[in-house]
Enzyme design. Sequence first.
Site, PDB file in Angstrom:
ATOM      1  N   GLU A   4     -22.752  31.370-123.410  1.00  0.00           N
ATOM      2  CA  GLU A   4     -21.663  30.533-122.895  1.00  0.00           C
ATOM      3  C   GLU A   4     -21.734  29.074-123.344  1.00  0.00           C
ATOM      4  O   GLU A   4     -21.841  28.170-122.506  1.00  0.00           O
ATOM      5  CB  GLU A   4     -21.652  30.591-121.367  1.00  0.00           C
ATOM      6  CG  GLU A   4     -23.013  30.334-120.710  1.00  0.00           C
ATOM      7  CD  GLU A   4     -22.930  30.318-119.182  1.00  0.00           C
ATOM      8  OE1 GLU A   4     -22.111  29.541-118.671  1.00  0.00           O
ATOM      9  OE2 GLU A   4     -23.664  31.074-118.535  1.00  0.00           O
ATOM     10  N   TYR A  38     -17.649  19.482-123.497  1.00  0.00           N
ATOM     11  CA  TYR A  38     -16.938  18.807-122.401  1.00  0.00           C
ATOM     12  C   TYR A  38     -16.866  17.320-122.733  1.00  0.00           C
ATOM     13  O   TYR A  38     -17.902  16.658-122.835  1.00  0.00           O
ATOM     14  CB  TYR A  38     -17.684  19.016-121.078  1.00  0.00           C
ATOM     15  CG  TYR A  38     -18.122  20.456-120.887  1.00  0.00           C
ATOM     16  CD1 TYR A  38     -17.286  21.399-120.306  1.00  0.00           C
ATOM     17  CD2 TYR A  38     -19.378  20.878-121.368  1.00  0.00           C
ATOM     18  CE1 TYR A  38     -17.678  22.711-120.169  1.00  0.00           C
ATOM     19  CE2 TYR A  38     -19.780  22.203-121.241  1.00  0.00           C
ATOM     20  CZ  TYR A  38     -18.928  23.113-120.651  1.00  0.00           C
ATOM     21  OH  TYR A  38     -19.318  24.423-120.534  1.00  0.00           O
ATOM     22  N   HIS A  43     -28.028  32.599-119.408  1.00  0.00           N
ATOM     23  CA  HIS A  43     -29.009  32.934-118.369  1.00  0.00           C
ATOM     24  C   HIS A  43     -29.011  34.442-118.218  1.00  0.00           C
ATOM     25  O   HIS A  43     -28.034  35.118-118.557  1.00  0.00           O
ATOM     26  CB  HIS A  43     -28.633  32.247-117.047  1.00  0.00           C
ATOM     27  CG  HIS A  43     -27.186  32.462-116.660  1.00  0.00           C
ATOM     28  ND1 HIS A  43     -26.735  33.604-116.039  1.00  0.00           N
ATOM     29  CD2 HIS A  43     -26.076  31.699-116.853  1.00  0.00           C
ATOM     30  CE1 HIS A  43     -25.426  33.519-115.851  1.00  0.00           C
ATOM     31  NE2 HIS A  43     -24.989  32.371-116.357  1.00  0.00           N
ATOM     32  N   ARG A  96     -15.269  26.108-122.477  1.00  0.00           N
ATOM     33  CA  ARG A  96     -16.443  26.992-122.461  1.00  0.00           C
ATOM     34  C   ARG A  96     -15.939  28.401-122.731  1.00  0.00           C
ATOM     35  O   ARG A  96     -14.831  28.767-122.308  1.00  0.00           O
ATOM     36  CB  ARG A  96     -17.156  26.920-121.101  1.00  0.00           C
ATOM     37  CG  ARG A  96     -18.339  27.880-120.990  1.00  0.00           C
ATOM     38  CD  ARG A  96     -19.278  27.556-119.823  1.00  0.00           C
ATOM     39  NE  ARG A  96     -18.696  27.720-118.510  1.00  0.00           N
ATOM     40  CZ  ARG A  96     -18.335  26.727-117.713  1.00  0.00           C
ATOM     41  NH1 ARG A  96     -18.493  25.476-118.103  1.00  0.00           N
ATOM     42  NH2 ARG A  96     -17.804  26.969-116.526  1.00  0.00           N
ATOM     43  N   HIS A 122     -25.577  21.884-121.030  1.00  0.00           N
ATOM     44  CA  HIS A 122     -26.242  23.012-120.364  1.00  0.00           C
ATOM     45  C   HIS A 122     -26.800  23.972-121.401  1.00  0.00           C
ATOM     46  O   HIS A 122     -26.558  23.810-122.596  1.00  0.00           O
ATOM     47  CB  HIS A 122     -25.283  23.724-119.406  1.00  0.00           C
ATOM     48  CG  HIS A 122     -24.032  24.260-120.051  1.00  0.00           C
ATOM     49  ND1 HIS A 122     -24.022  25.393-120.845  1.00  0.00           N
ATOM     50  CD2 HIS A 122     -22.742  23.827-120.022  1.00  0.00           C
ATOM     51  CE1 HIS A 122     -22.792  25.630-121.252  1.00  0.00           C
ATOM     52  NE2 HIS A 122     -21.995  24.692-120.780  1.00  0.00           N
ATOM     53  N   GLU A 168     -17.513  32.341-122.470  1.00  0.00           N
ATOM     54  CA  GLU A 168     -18.709  33.034-121.950  1.00  0.00           C
ATOM     55  C   GLU A 168     -18.513  34.539-121.916  1.00  0.00           C
ATOM     56  O   GLU A 168     -17.493  35.040-121.448  1.00  0.00           O
ATOM     57  CB  GLU A 168     -18.996  32.536-120.516  1.00  0.00           C
ATOM     58  CG  GLU A 168     -20.117  33.281-119.815  1.00  0.00           C
ATOM     59  CD  GLU A 168     -20.486  32.683-118.461  1.00  0.00           C
ATOM     60  OE1 GLU A 168     -19.590  32.103-117.805  1.00  0.00           O
ATOM     61  OE2 GLU A 168     -21.654  32.794-118.073  1.00  0.00           O
ATOM     62  N   ASP A 210     -13.809  30.352-115.146  1.00  0.00           N
ATOM     63  CA  ASP A 210     -15.142  30.969-115.166  1.00  0.00           C
ATOM     64  C   ASP A 210     -15.209  31.837-113.925  1.00  0.00           C
ATOM     65  O   ASP A 210     -15.348  31.331-112.810  1.00  0.00           O
ATOM     66  CB  ASP A 210     -16.204  29.856-115.147  1.00  0.00           C
ATOM     67  CG  ASP A 210     -17.629  30.412-115.208  1.00  0.00           C
ATOM     68  OD1 ASP A 210     -17.808  31.615-114.988  1.00  0.00           O
ATOM     69  OD2 ASP A 210     -18.541  29.608-115.480  1.00  0.00           O
ATOM     70  N   HIS A 237     -19.249  22.703-112.354  1.00  0.00           N
ATOM     71  CA  HIS A 237     -19.206  23.599-111.190  1.00  0.00           C
ATOM     72  C   HIS A 237     -17.975  23.365-110.315  1.00  0.00           C
ATOM     73  O   HIS A 237     -18.013  23.556-109.104  1.00  0.00           O
ATOM     74  CB  HIS A 237     -20.492  23.454-110.354  1.00  0.00           C
ATOM     75  CG  HIS A 237     -21.702  23.936-111.090  1.00  0.00           C
ATOM     76  ND1 HIS A 237     -22.970  23.470-110.841  1.00  0.00           N
ATOM     77  CD2 HIS A 237     -21.838  24.825-112.102  1.00  0.00           C
ATOM     78  CE1 HIS A 237     -23.811  24.051-111.666  1.00  0.00           C
ATOM     79  NE2 HIS A 237     -23.156  24.884-112.438  1.00  0.00           N
ATOM     80  N   ASP A 261     -18.270  32.059 -84.051  1.00  0.00           N
ATOM     81  CA  ASP A 261     -18.583  33.492 -84.032  1.00  0.00           C
ATOM     82  C   ASP A 261     -18.332  34.187 -85.367  1.00  0.00           C
ATOM     83  O   ASP A 261     -18.571  35.385 -85.499  1.00  0.00           O
ATOM     84  CB  ASP A 261     -17.723  34.197 -82.972  1.00  0.00           C
ATOM     85  CG  ASP A 261     -18.225  33.913 -81.574  1.00  0.00           C
ATOM     86  OD1 ASP A 261     -19.388  33.476 -81.454  1.00  0.00           O
ATOM     87  OD2 ASP A 261     -17.464  34.117 -80.611  1.00  0.00           O
ATOM     88  N   HIS A 313     -27.090  34.575-111.740  1.00  0.00           N
ATOM     89  CA  HIS A 313     -28.224  33.965-112.436  1.00  0.00           C
ATOM     90  C   HIS A 313     -29.396  34.858-112.069  1.00  0.00           C
ATOM     91  O   HIS A 313     -30.014  34.688-111.024  1.00  0.00           O
ATOM     92  CB  HIS A 313     -28.454  32.524-111.980  1.00  0.00           C
ATOM     93  CG  HIS A 313     -27.385  31.586-112.465  1.00  0.00           C
ATOM     94  ND1 HIS A 313     -27.389  30.247-112.217  1.00  0.00           N
ATOM     95  CD2 HIS A 313     -26.271  31.808-113.216  1.00  0.00           C
ATOM     96  CE1 HIS A 313     -26.326  29.675-112.778  1.00  0.00           C
ATOM     97  NE2 HIS A 313     -25.630  30.619-113.383  1.00  0.00           N
ATOM     98  N   ASP A 325     -19.931  37.699-115.447  1.00  0.00           N
ATOM     99  CA  ASP A 325     -19.809  36.236-115.509  1.00  0.00           C
ATOM    100  C   ASP A 325     -19.107  35.898-116.824  1.00  0.00           C
ATOM    101  O   ASP A 325     -19.718  35.986-117.887  1.00  0.00           O
ATOM    102  CB  ASP A 325     -21.231  35.645-115.451  1.00  0.00           C
ATOM    103  CG  ASP A 325     -21.225  34.130-115.435  1.00  0.00           C
ATOM    104  OD1 ASP A 325     -20.136  33.524-115.364  1.00  0.00           O
ATOM    105  OD2 ASP A 325     -22.321  33.540-115.502  1.00  0.00           O
TER     106      ASP A 325
HETATM  107  N1  GLY Z   1     -20.583  30.940-113.460  1.00  0.00           N
HETATM  108  C1  GLY Z   1     -21.859  30.403-113.468  1.00  0.00           C
HETATM  109  C2  GLY Z   1     -22.392  30.297-114.813  1.00  0.00           C
HETATM  110  O1  GLY Z   1     -21.665  30.434-115.783  1.00  0.00           O
HETATM  111  O2  GLY Z   1     -23.561  30.153-114.987  1.00  0.00           O
HETATM  112 MN    MN Z   2     -19.872  31.543-115.758  1.00  0.00          MN
HETATM  113 MN    MN Z   3     -22.930  31.962-116.701  1.00  0.00          MN
END
Ligand code: GLY
Ligand code: MN
Ligand code: MN
Length: 440
Positions: free
Chosen positions: A383, A387, A353, A405, A349, A407, A259, A242, A38, A360, A270
């Site tokens: 960002e 790694y 974005h 990273r 990566h 960002e 992050d 992730h 529920d 995103h 972000d």
């Molecule tokens: N936190 C997701 C990204 O950095 O794209």
């Molecule tokens: Mn991020």
């Molecule tokens: Mn991001």
Amino acid sequence: MGITNREFKKRRKELMARMEPNSIGLLSSAPECLRNNDAEYQYRQSSDFYYLTGFSEPQAILALVPGRQQGEVILFCREKDIEKELWTGYILGPDAAINTLEIDDAYPIVDVDDIILGLIEGRDRIYYSMGKDDNFDGKVMAWVKNIRNNAKVGPPPPSEFQVLDHLLHELRLIKSPAEIKLMEKAAKISAEGHKAAMRRCNPGIKEYELEAELQYAFFRNGSRSPAYQSIVGAGDNACVLHYNSNSEEIKKGDLVLIDAGCEYDYYASDITRTFPASGKFTKEQRLIYEIVLHAQEESIKAVRPGNTWNAPHDVSVAIIAEGLLELGLLTGSLSQLLKSEEYKQFYMHRVGHWIGMDVHDVGDYKIDGHWRLLEPGMVTTIEPGIYISPSDTSVPKKWRGIGIRIEDDVLVTKTGYKVLSNGIPKTIDEIESFMSDQVG
Ligand code: GLY
Ligand code: MN
Ligand code: MN
């Protein structure tokens, strides 16, 4: 602070002006999702739906019918029900919706099947988000089928479907001053969270304890949700892009990658910072950090109108590849490395974005197969990261398990850029002195 009815109205007008003549646009609210038995997940309106209405309730449909004499903007929503409201909270209801949202008409959602046929009939095309929500796809098809079945005596059904997303998302891509204010506010709250986590960090505590600091700062400052699952990764976990189980102990000598960004009034932030658990970078951590920081600073400078969206990415790749070459982590010539893309072993990566109502965010990155040009009002993250997998035996052991990273959220202005996510220690000196102040 917030988006006014006037702005919501302007968005609808603008979207309708971009639709082909004699069309209808249909949007559905986000579905409610069950977590287990529920218990439901916290409801969050679809960004598209909220962008055009400011209406946060589930079980609603919006019809935009440009040029319709009796009204162009029609909402179907839940009826007022005092008894039900005692259980699940306030319902606006169609009557109040007309004034509150400043729309032309509103009806109970239970009557949508009957009323909407009259709105669709005689229109040449339907704009809607195809293939995203099976339930809504089925509804739209059923309405069209109904009209077709009566076409011998009534008007013909629409002969064309168009994806609404493209028109709508081009609007969402360019942020208004009010939207930018909300994004700045979201970033400011997130900055509080990042600083609280940095302050709290000590070898021996669990990653989720830092997540708790983030969450507390978000909620305490009026955000009702993170914009995405916070990532708190210490040591090797910082190399998992992730990672979000956030369940391990933070150890002396670890770098901690956080992050995390809150959502504030439907707008996301972000932000990533990476810092040493003990407050002091090791030599290897420092060398990698300097490369990522340099790449981030220079990529941010490449954010300006007229540059392609890809320009900051190219800057980050060149700086990271060059830095890794100097450290001997990559070998060969820079031009050869850029061509072979071997740097992807450590930087896999893209540099960023779009960000807005969705973390995103929507909006095309390419137009006719080419990277699009940056324009004032767009907001992108920057960002870059490096790694070095803990299991990468191709590099000397001392480098393994370093994940970094950095960002920030960056607005394209008329003349260049503005970083919306300021105020969190970022250089090595800033981080070390911030952390030693907390300990001392
Ligand atoms: N936190 C997701 C990204 O950095 O794209
Ligand atoms: Mn991020
Ligand atoms: Mn991001």
